[in-house]
Design a protein around this motif. Sequence first.
Motif, PDB file in Angstrom:
ATOM      1  N   PRO A 336       3.241 -42.883  64.717  1.00 35.28           N
ATOM      2  CA  PRO A 336       4.028 -42.109  63.743  1.00 35.28           C
ATOM      3  C   PRO A 336       4.926 -43.063  62.935  1.00 35.28           C
ATOM      4  O   PRO A 336       5.049 -44.238  63.279  1.00 35.28           O
ATOM      5  CB  PRO A 336       4.858 -41.165  64.612  1.00 35.28           C
ATOM      6  N   ASP A 337       5.557 -42.545  61.930  1.00 37.17           N
ATOM      7  CA  ASP A 337       6.380 -43.354  61.014  1.00 37.17           C
ATOM      8  C   ASP A 337       7.361 -44.229  61.791  1.00 37.17           C
ATOM      9  O   ASP A 337       8.245 -43.723  62.487  1.00 37.17           O
ATOM     10  CB  ASP A 337       7.163 -42.410  60.080  1.00 37.17           C
ATOM     11  N   GLU A 350       5.115 -41.594  56.816  1.00 33.29           N
ATOM     12  CA  GLU A 350       3.960 -42.491  57.020  1.00 33.29           C
ATOM     13  C   GLU A 350       3.298 -42.196  58.363  1.00 33.29           C
ATOM     14  O   GLU A 350       3.961 -41.779  59.313  1.00 33.29           O
ATOM     15  CB  GLU A 350       4.467 -43.942  56.983  1.00 33.29           C
ATOM     16  N   VAL A 351       1.976 -42.448  58.462  1.00 32.65           N
ATOM     17  CA  VAL A 351       1.286 -42.418  59.758  1.00 32.65           C
ATOM     18  C   VAL A 351       0.213 -43.497  59.716  1.00 32.65           C
ATOM     19  O   VAL A 351      -0.407 -43.719  58.680  1.00 32.65           O
ATOM     20  CB  VAL A 351       0.720 -41.011  60.065  1.00 32.65           C
ATOM     21  N   LYS A 352       0.075 -44.183  60.866  1.00 33.31           N
ATOM     22  CA  LYS A 352      -0.905 -45.276  60.909  1.00 33.31           C
ATOM     23  C   LYS A 352      -1.921 -44.997  62.003  1.00 33.31           C
ATOM     24  O   LYS A 352      -1.539 -44.654  63.128  1.00 33.31           O
ATOM     25  CB  LYS A 352      -0.187 -46.595  61.168  1.00 33.31           C
ATOM     26  N   LEU A 398      -5.515 -48.107  59.360  1.00 31.43           N
ATOM     27  CA  LEU A 398      -5.502 -47.253  58.156  1.00 31.43           C
ATOM     28  C   LEU A 398      -4.086 -46.694  58.052  1.00 31.43           C
ATOM     29  O   LEU A 398      -3.648 -45.930  58.922  1.00 31.43           O
ATOM     30  CB  LEU A 398      -6.522 -46.119  58.291  1.00 31.43           C
ATOM     31  N   ASP A 399      -3.345 -47.127  57.004  1.00 26.57           N
ATOM     32  CA  ASP A 399      -1.966 -46.665  56.800  1.00 26.57           C
ATOM     33  C   ASP A 399      -1.973 -45.570  55.752  1.00 26.57           C
ATOM     34  O   ASP A 399      -2.381 -45.804  54.605  1.00 26.57           O
ATOM     35  CB  ASP A 399      -1.110 -47.835  56.268  1.00 26.57           C
ATOM     36  N   GLY A 518      -4.505 -42.095  71.949  1.00 25.02           N
ATOM     37  CA  GLY A 518      -3.411 -41.142  71.810  1.00 25.02           C
ATOM     38  C   GLY A 518      -2.352 -41.737  70.910  1.00 25.02           C
ATOM     39  O   GLY A 518      -2.629 -42.585  70.069  1.00 25.02           O
ATOM     40  N   PHE A 519      -1.128 -41.313  71.151  1.00 24.35           N
ATOM     41  CA  PHE A 519      -0.020 -41.768  70.314  1.00 24.35           C
ATOM     42  C   PHE A 519       0.517 -43.096  70.828  1.00 24.35           C
ATOM     43  O   PHE A 519       0.680 -43.281  72.042  1.00 24.35           O
ATOM     44  CB  PHE A 519       1.103 -40.720  70.321  1.00 24.35           C
TER      45      PHE A 519
END
Length: 932
Positions: A336-337, A350-352, A398-399, A518-519
């Motif tokens: 996450p951002d 943002e998420v990457k 991938l951003d 996962g995260f």
Amino acid sequence: SHWASLLSLSLPLSLYTGVNPPPTVRIVHSGHACNVEEERHTERVYTIREGETLELTCLVTGHPRPQIRWTKTAGSVSDRFQDSSVFNETLHISKIQRHQGGRYYCKAENGLGSPAIKSIRVDVYYLDDPLVTVHQSVGEAKEQFYYERTVFLRCVANSNPPVRYSWHRGRDVLSQGSDKGVEIYEPFFTQGETKILKLKNLRPQDYANYSCIASVRNVCGISDRNIVFKLTNKTASPSIKLLVEDPIVVNPGQTVSLVCITTGGEPNPTLSWVSSSDSLPEKSVVKGGTLTLPAITSDEAGVYSCVASNNVGNPAKKSTTIVVRALKKGRFWITPDPYHNDDNIQIGREVKISCQVEATPPEELTFGWLKNGRAMRSSERMVITQTDPDISPGTTNLDIIDLKFTDFGTYTCVAALKGGGIPEISIDVNISSTTVPPNLTVPRGKSPLVVREGDTVELECLVSGKPKPIILWSRADKEAPMPDGSLQAESYDGVLRIVNVSREMTGSYRCQTSQFNGFNVKPREAVVELIVQYPPSVEPVLLEMRQGLGRPVAMNCRVLRAHPSRVLRYEWRLGNRLLHAGHFDQSDETEYTVKSLNREGWGEYTCDVNNEAGAGRCTFLVTGKAYPPEFYYDTYSPLWQNRPTVYGFKLQWTQMNPNTVDRIVAYRLGIRQTGLQRWWEQEIPVDGTITKGELNTHNLTELIKPAAYEVRLTPITRFGEGDSTIRIITYSAPVNPHLREFHCSFEEEPICMFTQDKNDDFDWTRHSAATRDTKYTPNTGPSDDRSGSKQGFYMYIETSRPRKEGEVARLVSPFFNVVPKNPYGIANPPAYCFSFFFHMYGKHIGTLNAFLRQKGQTAAEGPAWSLSGNQGDRWKQAKVSIHPTASFQVVLEGIRGPGIEGDIAIDDVTLEEGECRDLPPISNLSPGRISE
């Protein structure tokens, strides 16, 4: 009928008190020794040639029969020999190899005194073919050996004992100083011996055949080995070329051929292949300089080298690396951002998405991204990056810079290798409003988990969130491995399954989320407690107790460990009958006593100790069974043979722990010829009580020569039969055919192998009264032989002229062998009774002496028996006990007195084993005994 007579002829049992000697041991050798050096620096050395058979036998004495074990020092575990308890235990190694040399120990133990240990060093001799290596002086190392070069020829051979080398040029022996251009020396820096031949400034005559001869001086019959090296102006060290590129990149399953060729070297070099993983793959094929690896796998990747050697200069080596393409372990994570302290994905932030793969070779790795199945390109809002291709594992990111609702969907990262031929790896990642970070909880009632030892158990952590990450399990309470041996275990569903759970697995287990699949956020974790219950461990698990009737028996059962350990209950039973029950309070043991054992009290007593997990059981087997008899193997001369076809054997034994049980009333003796099925049995009654250490004797007769027999002995008490013991009786031909009882009455001309001494003054004469000359001297000598027969013969010394006073005549017996009671012979040598009849009548009688003459003894001892002077006109008997320690002879010496009326006669010479019994009254004239 033969067996009936065998059993009926047995003598009654005789008993006398014996002792229990501690073990002694001696090593004897057979097999193919070339040399055995006895007691060199108190150690025996046994020399044997490689490939021959080593046979060492450990001869023991001691009672009870000692257990024997062979061991070897400074060897690997496999050099330790199996424990064994066979009498005359033989260590047999056929085709002995050099690494089997060393010190071998034979250890004999019977629980009395300290064990007896003897050692022998086995030295294995061998000589390998010599090897000649050639070098030219450093700094001049050009391709060829031109003129004015200095050349070294070195010869080495593996051997034991150390080798001696000699050099020949053609047929001429080369020695130091024989040729100004040649030096022969031994370098001081090398391991082992070698001889180096130095050819200074090569001359034309130095191009020749050189032979090195390696010799161990024919020890053990090992002949010399030699090798010839031809030195020419073309002699050169090897050079090679690899006809492959480096590295070679291939797909799995391909066949790879590596080709190596020689480009120089004289003599022609030999080529070999080696790999960085020590050994070449099993299925690889080497043919000449070509190495073929069919259907290659990733495990077979690595460095492969071609080595060329011709013993000139240094070997040549060229290498190449084989790389096998592979893609494995695809993983992803969502970050996450990073600029907001929030683990959730939110619109406008943002998420990457990251994607990782292990690739070989890493530089061929390519990544592509798809959104909902359609290819993507990097843009200002969707930034695609990739790590440096040299870094492994390869990663792509991938951003998504400013997340919009339209960005929700399935993103796929595709990994491939440029060379192709390897399946791609695709990883799908879903980004939507339901994509949430993980959470971990333990279901209700799943901690603590209480299970029984041996069950299968599932530890559970519920993982929520989308996507669901991989869960990592580890021990929370200690740095210990997981049940499968690893430090952490991966689980895709949050469940850790343990099969056959054991008590060591009790403790806390941590489950935590990994960043993978996962995260990429701080790990979530939870803990599950596992409690493993197990039934009580008790001792003794099984104990045999032997006791006589009317005596007490106390049985004690002890708890070692249990979980849960509180509220333990015990129950004592005999068979199925409950004797006593209760609970443990402070103590960890329970005892049950039978005050006075009766016949109903024999049987199997059990004590069960129970907790929630089950029961532990102590078992006591209470019997009145007698312990086994212990055969006595050191009976002196147990075999006797006074008849041509049968022999007798003196069987001796002691009883183990005779006082522990009821009195032994009899023994059951079983006997059978080895190889036959049928046992013949009889009972030997026992009068009185056998005491500990008492030696029992029973004579077996009518055993057929040369058969061996198995003998089984079983003690019998009121309880019934006790434990049996079996031993083998083997027939051996007598050591002294003429000694069991040597008897000579001089009736035959050969006089029983007696001989006249060569270093005396005159001889004894064989004579009988019936053939006596009428001119004989009156008033001296016997008128008949010892038995009273005028026809019977005896030996006498004729003292008439030309004999002078003090002259000596000696009669010498044949040699008799001694069979020592123990291997060292000296401690308690066997006794023999030497007896003879003498007639010493006349006023001029001199002296009669009897001597013991032993082999290896130079100085003669004083007489064992001596008598002088007139003893009257009758035969008398002399007896003397002798104790030889080596092969021996007996000598009878007659010394002439002052006149002609001095004839001394002897007759009926006997030699029997054992001390003299029924000794005649002591004569004040002699150390022996005489009787009328």
